[in-house]
Design a protein around this motif. Structure first.
Motif, PDB file in Angstrom:
ATOM      1  N   ARG A  63       0.834  -1.210   0.000  1.00 28.35           N
ATOM      2  CA  ARG A  63       0.000   0.000   0.000  1.00 28.35           C
ATOM      3  C   ARG A  63       0.868   1.258   0.000  1.00 28.35           C
ATOM      4  N   LEU A  64       2.045   1.171  -0.627  1.00 29.14           N
ATOM      5  CA  LEU A  64       2.964   2.301  -0.733  1.00 29.14           C
ATOM      6  C   LEU A  64       3.464   2.368  -2.173  1.00 29.14           C
ATOM      7  N   TRP A  65       3.139   3.473  -2.829  1.00 24.26           N
ATOM      8  CA  TRP A  65       3.507   3.660  -4.224  1.00 24.26           C
ATOM      9  C   TRP A  65       4.441   4.849  -4.344  1.00 24.26           C
ATOM     10  N   VAL A  66       5.362   4.764  -5.283  1.00 27.25           N
ATOM     11  CA  VAL A  66       6.268   5.882  -5.536  1.00 27.25           C
ATOM     12  C   VAL A  66       6.144   6.321  -6.987  1.00 27.25           C
ATOM     13  N   ALA A  67       6.337   7.616  -7.177  1.00 26.00           N
ATOM     14  CA  ALA A  67       6.490   8.176  -8.519  1.00 26.00           C
ATOM     15  C   ALA A  67       7.982   8.338  -8.726  1.00 26.00           C
ATOM     16  N   ARG A  68       8.476   7.787  -9.814  1.00 26.09           N
ATOM     17  CA  ARG A  68       9.894   7.894 -10.128  1.00 26.09           C
ATOM     18  C   ARG A  68      10.065   8.918 -11.236  1.00 26.09           C
ATOM     19  N   GLY A  69      11.163   9.665 -11.127  1.00 26.07           N
ATOM     20  CA  GLY A  69      11.376  10.800 -12.010  1.00 26.07           C
ATOM     21  C   GLY A  69      12.086  10.487 -13.302  1.00 26.07           C
ATOM     22  N   PRO A  70      12.121  11.479 -14.169  1.00 28.07           N
ATOM     23  CA  PRO A  70      12.716  11.299 -15.492  1.00 28.07           C
ATOM     24  C   PRO A  70      14.247  11.254 -15.487  1.00 28.07           C
ATOM     25  N   GLU A  71      14.884  11.941 -14.548  1.00 25.93           N
ATOM     26  CA  GLU A  71      16.342  11.997 -14.532  1.00 25.93           C
ATOM     27  C   GLU A  71      16.959  10.705 -14.032  1.00 25.93           C
ATOM     28  N   SER A  72      16.236  10.003 -13.162  1.00 25.52           N
ATOM     29  CA  SER A  72      16.734   8.746 -12.602  1.00 25.52           C
ATOM     30  C   SER A  72      15.536   7.936 -12.156  1.00 25.52           C
ATOM     31  N   ALA A  73      15.815   6.779 -11.651  1.00 19.76           N
ATOM     32  CA  ALA A  73      14.724   5.935 -11.154  1.00 19.76           C
ATOM     33  C   ALA A  73      14.405   6.239  -9.696  1.00 19.76           C
ATOM     34  N   ALA A  74      14.967   7.318  -9.159  1.00 24.56           N
ATOM     35  CA  ALA A  74      14.745   7.664  -7.755  1.00 24.56           C
ATOM     36  C   ALA A  74      13.340   8.221  -7.548  1.00 24.56           C
ATOM     37  N   PRO A  75      12.716   7.905  -6.414  1.00 21.90           N
ATOM     38  CA  PRO A  75      11.389   8.448  -6.129  1.00 21.90           C
ATOM     39  C   PRO A  75      11.395   9.972  -6.008  1.00 21.90           C
ATOM     40  N   VAL A  76      10.352  10.581  -6.549  1.00 22.31           N
ATOM     41  CA  VAL A  76      10.155  12.026  -6.433  1.00 22.31           C
ATOM     42  C   VAL A  76       8.816  12.333  -5.770  1.00 22.31           C
ATOM     43  N   GLY A  77       8.057  11.290  -5.465  1.00 22.27           N
ATOM     44  CA  GLY A  77       6.776  11.433  -4.798  1.00 22.27           C
ATOM     45  C   GLY A  77       6.300  10.077  -4.325  1.00 22.27           C
ATOM     46  N   PHE A  78       5.303  10.094  -3.449  1.00 21.05           N
ATOM     47  CA  PHE A  78       4.759   8.831  -2.962  1.00 21.05           C
ATOM     48  C   PHE A  78       3.331   9.021  -2.472  1.00 21.05           C
ATOM     49  N   ALA A  79       2.642   7.899  -2.380  1.00 18.63           N
ATOM     50  CA  ALA A  79       1.308   7.845  -1.774  1.00 18.63           C
ATOM     51  C   ALA A  79       1.278   6.613  -0.890  1.00 18.63           C
ATOM     52  N   ALA A  80       0.751   6.773   0.317  1.00 22.35           N
ATOM     53  CA  ALA A  80       0.649   5.676   1.271  1.00 22.35           C
ATOM     54  C   ALA A  80      -0.799   5.523   1.699  1.00 22.35           C
ATOM     55  N   ALA A  81      -1.293   4.296   1.640  1.00 16.29           N
ATOM     56  CA  ALA A  81      -2.674   4.012   2.036  1.00 16.29           C
ATOM     57  C   ALA A  81      -2.681   3.109   3.266  1.00 16.29           C
ATOM     58  N   ILE A  82      -3.664   3.352   4.113  1.00 20.33           N
ATOM     59  CA  ILE A  82      -3.906   2.515   5.276  1.00 20.33           C
ATOM     60  C   ILE A  82      -5.388   2.153   5.270  1.00 20.33           C
ATOM     61  N   LEU A  83      -5.808   1.410   6.251  1.00 23.94           N
ATOM     62  CA  LEU A  83      -7.228   1.093   6.401  1.00 23.94           C
ATOM     63  C   LEU A  83      -7.763   1.848   7.607  1.00 23.94           C
ATOM     64  N   ILE A  84      -8.865   2.536   7.393  1.00 24.57           N
ATOM     65  CA  ILE A  84      -9.555   3.248   8.473  1.00 24.57           C
ATOM     66  C   ILE A  84     -11.026   2.861   8.403  1.00 24.57           C
ATOM     67  N   ASP A  85     -11.556   2.454   9.536  1.00 28.07           N
ATOM     68  CA  ASP A  85     -12.955   2.032   9.623  1.00 28.07           C
ATOM     69  C   ASP A  85     -13.277   0.978   8.563  1.00 28.07           C
ATOM     70  N   GLY A  86     -12.308   0.116   8.297  1.00 25.44           N
ATOM     71  CA  GLY A  86     -12.506  -0.969   7.347  1.00 25.44           C
ATOM     72  C   GLY A  86     -12.438  -0.573   5.889  1.00 25.44           C
TER      73      GLY A  86
END
Length: 183
Positions: A63-86
């Motif tokens: 449940r953790l995704w990264v956006a990788r940038g054009p200059e390299s494969a390094a992450p430049v952003g991310f989104a993390a999901a959890i569960l709340i109230d099911g």
């Protein structure tokens, strides 16, 4: 997972790898600098931030995704999901300011929504600032709607209470829900 539309051509989004976890707090810190000091004061910025253990936990749960940038494969952003109230909950979305305003935030949210649909969740929730254009109004533009207090589950109410205890003004915070059947 079905690939959502809207990812800027020179970027990619995928599940985070173990070797990428250590750089994610730096992305979170850099994106926090975009917020006005009256919303996230310096003292809160210094103590705020998600621990590495959180990132590793959501990574192991896929449940953790990264956006990788054009200059390299390094992450430049991310989104993390959890569960709340099911249900599926977008817990954190961060993009390095140098890669902002290119549609990466939107693409990451759509990616999480696609995951939530595939996992059988009816909705995606989040908490955010209601008044900042790149928060509440941004999410409304994607289909999120405010969750009235009477319809908030106990874990959502606890999450908002913890935000207030950490120093975020509860009058500026909002819980939102995107009915994925309407998307």
């Amino acid at each position: 997972m079905e690939e959502p539309q809207g990812i800027p051509r020179e970027y990619s989004i995928d599940l985070a790898r173990a070797d990428e976890v250590a750089c994610l707090p730096g992305i979170e810190d850099a994106s926090a600098d975009l917020f006005p000091l009256e919303d996230i004061p310096l003292e809160l910025r210094e103590k705020a931030g998600l621990p590495l253990s959180f990132f590793e936990e959501v990574r192991l749960a896929d449940r953790l995704w990264v956006a990788r940038g054009p200059e390299s494969a390094a992450p430049v952003g991310f989104a993390a999901a959890i569960l709340i109230d099911g249900g599926a909950h977008l817990h954190q979305l961060s993009v390095l300011p140098a890669h902002g305003r290119r549609g990466l935030g939107r693409a990451l949210v759509l990616h999480v929504a696609s995951w939530a649909r595939q996992e059988g969740f009816a909705a995606l929730t989040l908490t955010t600032f209601r008044h900042l254009p790149f928060n509440g109004p941004f999410y409304e533009g994607l289909g999120f709607e405010p969750i009235p207090v009477a319809r908030q589950g106990p874990e959502m109410k606890t999450a908002l209470a913890r935000e207030a205890e950490s120093g975020l003004d509860p009058e500026k915070r909002i819980a939102m829900r995107w009915d994925l059947g309407k998307a």
